[in-house]
Motif scaffolding. Sequence first.
Motif, PDB file in Angstrom:
ATOM      1  N   ASP A 227       0.847  -1.196   0.000  1.00  0.00           N
ATOM      2  CA  ASP A 227       0.000   0.000   0.000  1.00  0.00           C
ATOM      3  C   ASP A 227       0.887   1.251   0.000  1.00  0.00           C
ATOM      4  O   ASP A 227       1.845   1.327   0.778  1.00  0.00           O
ATOM      5  CB  ASP A 227      -0.899  -0.001   1.240  1.00  0.00           C
ATOM      6  N   PRO A 228       0.606   2.238  -0.838  1.00  0.00           N
ATOM      7  CA  PRO A 228       1.442   3.445  -0.887  1.00  0.00           C
ATOM      8  C   PRO A 228       1.553   4.153   0.461  1.00  0.00           C
ATOM      9  O   PRO A 228       2.606   4.740   0.767  1.00  0.00           O
ATOM     10  CB  PRO A 228       0.737   4.325  -1.922  1.00  0.00           C
ATOM     11  N   ASP A 229       0.502   4.122   1.262  1.00  0.00           N
ATOM     12  CA  ASP A 229       0.565   4.761   2.577  1.00  0.00           C
ATOM     13  C   ASP A 229       1.600   4.097   3.469  1.00  0.00           C
ATOM     14  O   ASP A 229       2.322   4.782   4.216  1.00  0.00           O
ATOM     15  CB  ASP A 229      -0.803   4.704   3.265  1.00  0.00           C
ATOM     16  N   MET A 230       1.703   2.775   3.393  1.00  0.00           N
ATOM     17  CA  MET A 230       2.690   2.070   4.212  1.00  0.00           C
ATOM     18  C   MET A 230       4.101   2.335   3.698  1.00  0.00           C
ATOM     19  O   MET A 230       5.044   2.504   4.488  1.00  0.00           O
ATOM     20  CB  MET A 230       2.396   0.572   4.219  1.00  0.00           C
ATOM     21  N   ALA A 231       4.249   2.392   2.385  1.00  0.00           N
ATOM     22  CA  ALA A 231       5.566   2.710   1.820  1.00  0.00           C
ATOM     23  C   ALA A 231       6.001   4.113   2.220  1.00  0.00           C
ATOM     24  O   ALA A 231       7.176   4.351   2.537  1.00  0.00           O
ATOM     25  CB  ALA A 231       5.524   2.572   0.300  1.00  0.00           C
ATOM     26  N   ALA A 232       5.053   5.062   2.229  1.00  0.00           N
ATOM     27  CA  ALA A 232       5.385   6.430   2.608  1.00  0.00           C
ATOM     28  C   ALA A 232       5.817   6.500   4.070  1.00  0.00           C
ATOM     29  O   ALA A 232       6.720   7.272   4.430  1.00  0.00           O
ATOM     30  CB  ALA A 232       4.188   7.343   2.365  1.00  0.00           C
ATOM     31  N   ARG A 233       5.197   5.716   4.908  1.00  0.00           N
ATOM     32  CA  ARG A 233       5.502   5.757   6.346  1.00  0.00           C
ATOM     33  C   ARG A 233       6.773   4.985   6.680  1.00  0.00           C
ATOM     34  O   ARG A 233       7.557   5.391   7.535  1.00  0.00           O
ATOM     35  CB  ARG A 233       4.318   5.205   7.137  1.00  0.00           C
ATOM     36  N   TRP A 234       6.977   3.845   6.007  1.00  0.00           N
ATOM     37  CA  TRP A 234       8.051   2.943   6.387  1.00  0.00           C
ATOM     38  C   TRP A 234       9.197   2.879   5.385  1.00  0.00           C
ATOM     39  O   TRP A 234      10.213   2.242   5.638  1.00  0.00           O
ATOM     40  CB  TRP A 234       7.476   1.541   6.615  1.00  0.00           C
ATOM     41  N   GLY A 235       9.040   3.520   4.249  1.00  0.00           N
ATOM     42  CA  GLY A 235      10.110   3.526   3.268  1.00  0.00           C
ATOM     43  C   GLY A 235      10.091   2.292   2.395  1.00  0.00           C
ATOM     44  O   GLY A 235       9.325   1.359   2.600  1.00  0.00           O
ATOM     45  N   GLY A 236      10.960   2.328   1.405  1.00  0.00           N
ATOM     46  CA  GLY A 236      11.070   1.204   0.485  1.00  0.00           C
ATOM     47  C   GLY A 236      10.470   1.537  -0.858  1.00  0.00           C
ATOM     48  O   GLY A 236       9.406   2.142  -0.952  1.00  0.00           O
ATOM     49  N   SER A 237      11.151   1.123  -1.889  1.00  0.00           N
ATOM     50  CA  SER A 237      10.674   1.359  -3.249  1.00  0.00           C
ATOM     51  C   SER A 237       9.958   0.144  -3.819  1.00  0.00           C
ATOM     52  O   SER A 237       9.610   0.119  -4.998  1.00  0.00           O
ATOM     53  CB  SER A 237      11.851   1.731  -4.156  1.00  0.00           C
ATOM     54  N   SER A 238       9.722  -0.874  -2.979  1.00  0.00           N
ATOM     55  CA  SER A 238       9.011  -2.079  -3.384  1.00  0.00           C
ATOM     56  C   SER A 238       8.301  -2.636  -2.162  1.00  0.00           C
ATOM     57  O   SER A 238       8.686  -2.339  -1.015  1.00  0.00           O
ATOM     58  CB  SER A 238       9.984  -3.128  -3.941  1.00  0.00           C
ATOM     59  N   PRO A 239       7.270  -3.450  -2.355  1.00  0.00           N
ATOM     60  CA  PRO A 239       6.617  -4.081  -1.203  1.00  0.00           C
ATOM     61  C   PRO A 239       7.581  -4.908  -0.362  1.00  0.00           C
ATOM     62  O   PRO A 239       7.460  -4.939   0.871  1.00  0.00           O
ATOM     63  CB  PRO A 239       5.539  -4.967  -1.846  1.00  0.00           C
ATOM     64  N   GLU A 240       8.537  -5.547  -1.021  1.00  0.00           N
ATOM     65  CA  GLU A 240       9.509  -6.360  -0.285  1.00  0.00           C
ATOM     66  C   GLU A 240      10.315  -5.505   0.683  1.00  0.00           C
ATOM     67  O   GLU A 240      10.580  -5.912   1.824  1.00  0.00           O
ATOM     68  CB  GLU A 240      10.450  -7.074  -1.258  1.00  0.00           C
ATOM     69  N   GLN A 241      10.711  -4.315   0.239  1.00  0.00           N
ATOM     70  CA  GLN A 241      11.499  -3.438   1.107  1.00  0.00           C
ATOM     71  C   GLN A 241      10.659  -2.871   2.244  1.00  0.00           C
ATOM     72  O   GLN A 241      11.133  -2.751   3.383  1.00  0.00           O
ATOM     73  CB  GLN A 241      12.119  -2.313   0.277  1.00  0.00           C
ATOM     74  N   THR A 242       9.420  -2.530   1.947  1.00  0.00           N
ATOM     75  CA  THR A 242       8.541  -2.046   3.008  1.00  0.00           C
ATOM     76  C   THR A 242       8.265  -3.155   4.017  1.00  0.00           C
ATOM     77  O   THR A 242       8.287  -2.926   5.236  1.00  0.00           O
ATOM     78  CB  THR A 242       7.221  -1.525   2.410  1.00  0.00           C
ATOM     79  N   PHE A 243       8.024  -4.365   3.525  1.00  0.00           N
ATOM     80  CA  PHE A 243       7.818  -5.496   4.415  1.00  0.00           C
ATOM     81  C   PHE A 243       9.044  -5.717   5.300  1.00  0.00           C
ATOM     82  O   PHE A 243       8.921  -5.949   6.513  1.00  0.00           O
ATOM     83  CB  PHE A 243       7.521  -6.770   3.620  1.00  0.00           C
ATOM     84  N   ALA A 244      10.247  -5.639   4.715  1.00  0.00           N
ATOM     85  CA  ALA A 244      11.473  -5.843   5.484  1.00  0.00           C
ATOM     86  C   ALA A 244      11.584  -4.824   6.606  1.00  0.00           C
ATOM     87  O   ALA A 244      11.976  -5.157   7.735  1.00  0.00           O
ATOM     88  CB  ALA A 244      12.691  -5.758   4.561  1.00  0.00           C
ATOM     89  N   ALA A 245      11.237  -3.570   6.314  1.00  0.00           N
ATOM     90  CA  ALA A 245      11.297  -2.528   7.340  1.00  0.00           C
ATOM     91  C   ALA A 245      10.290  -2.802   8.459  1.00  0.00           C
ATOM     92  O   ALA A 245      10.604  -2.647   9.649  1.00  0.00           O
ATOM     93  CB  ALA A 245      11.036  -1.166   6.710  1.00  0.00           C
ATOM     94  N   LEU A 246       9.090  -3.216   8.093  1.00  0.00           N
ATOM     95  CA  LEU A 246       8.072  -3.532   9.103  1.00  0.00           C
ATOM     96  C   LEU A 246       8.492  -4.723   9.958  1.00  0.00           C
ATOM     97  O   LEU A 246       8.356  -4.686  11.192  1.00  0.00           O
ATOM     98  CB  LEU A 246       6.750  -3.857   8.406  1.00  0.00           C
ATOM     99  N   ARG A 247       8.997  -5.767   9.312  1.00  0.00           N
ATOM    100  CA  ARG A 247       9.372  -6.960  10.068  1.00  0.00           C
ATOM    101  C   ARG A 247      10.534  -6.662  11.029  1.00  0.00           C
ATOM    102  O   ARG A 247      10.527  -7.132  12.184  1.00  0.00           O
ATOM    103  CB  ARG A 247       9.759  -8.083   9.088  1.00  0.00           C
ATOM    104  N   ALA A 248      11.479  -5.868  10.586  1.00  0.00           N
ATOM    105  CA  ALA A 248      12.599  -5.489  11.453  1.00  0.00           C
ATOM    106  C   ALA A 248      12.116  -4.656  12.632  1.00  0.00           C
ATOM    107  O   ALA A 248      12.577  -4.826  13.774  1.00  0.00           O
ATOM    108  CB  ALA A 248      13.655  -4.732  10.653  1.00  0.00           C
ATOM    109  N   ALA A 249      11.169  -3.759  12.380  1.00  0.00           N
ATOM    110  CA  ALA A 249      10.622  -2.932  13.462  1.00  0.00           C
ATOM    111  C   ALA A 249       9.859  -3.784  14.474  1.00  0.00           C
ATOM    112  O   ALA A 249       9.956  -3.559  15.685  1.00  0.00           O
ATOM    113  CB  ALA A 249       9.737  -1.849  12.877  1.00  0.00           C
ATOM    114  N   LYS A 250       9.112  -4.737  13.974  1.00  0.00           N
ATOM    115  CA  LYS A 250       8.355  -5.610  14.894  1.00  0.00           C
ATOM    116  C   LYS A 250       9.281  -6.431  15.764  1.00  0.00           C
ATOM    117  O   LYS A 250       9.001  -6.688  16.941  1.00  0.00           O
ATOM    118  CB  LYS A 250       7.439  -6.536  14.075  1.00  0.00           C
TER     119      LYS A 250
END
Length: 254
Positions: A227-250
């Motif tokens: 979702d673009p909102d999640m990418a804007a908040r967590w960064g990443g130019s792909s869903p994989e990168q945004t997911f990686a940032a979320l998983r690391a934060a969790k």
Amino acid sequence: MTLEIHQFPCLSDNYGFLIHDPASGETACIDTPDADAYLREASAKGWRITQIWNTHWHPDHAGGNEAIKAATGCVVVAPAGDAGKIAGVDRAVTQGDMVALGAFSTQVIDVGGHTLGHIAYHLPEAAVAFVGDALFPLGCGRMFEGTPNQFWASLARLKALPVETTLYSAHEYTQSNARFAVFADPDNAALRTYAESVDARRERDEWTVPTTLGAELAANPFLRSDDPDMAARWGGSSPEQTFAALRAAKDTFR
């Protein structure tokens, strides 16, 4: 056709599942965290265990295989990618394979990431999927063995199931998952409503498993990594990168 699903708590925070086809009399264990509990619950239901379907190799998912197989003579189905670490395997399966419980056809889905070989079992005729530790209400499993790309591809396969699919996860983690989810996606109204419901249910000592795919698509931050909102908040130019940032934060969230 009616599939009977019996859910029960075992160990500290696991759920056990027995699934039963009344027409054939077949019963499958979904994972085996506690052999004694599974044998006791099956006996109380009057069900004969004929199969074990393992989702991955961790002991709180496959540790009861040998004892249940010794007691029942059942057939053990397990993920090919984890089979070397699982006791008693009779059939190793992977993405696209089919498993049968009586007249019910079950699709094996590759959901590797938590472990490399993790699989889920989708029974389309019953509109249910057993997802082990790959996906939880408002969360996902820790990425012990896989990569963000692998894990996101796994979640994308689950996202593609029919939205009405009921998802059975292996642990009661929802309240802690909700705290991170609200931190990760604070402007999500559906998530806030969901989190409030979870708190109320846990206050009444009610289970929060199963969930539905539709509810998770709206509120689970990990499934919203594209979702673009999640990418804007967590960064990443792909869903994989945004997911990686979320998983690391969790992983470090308290």
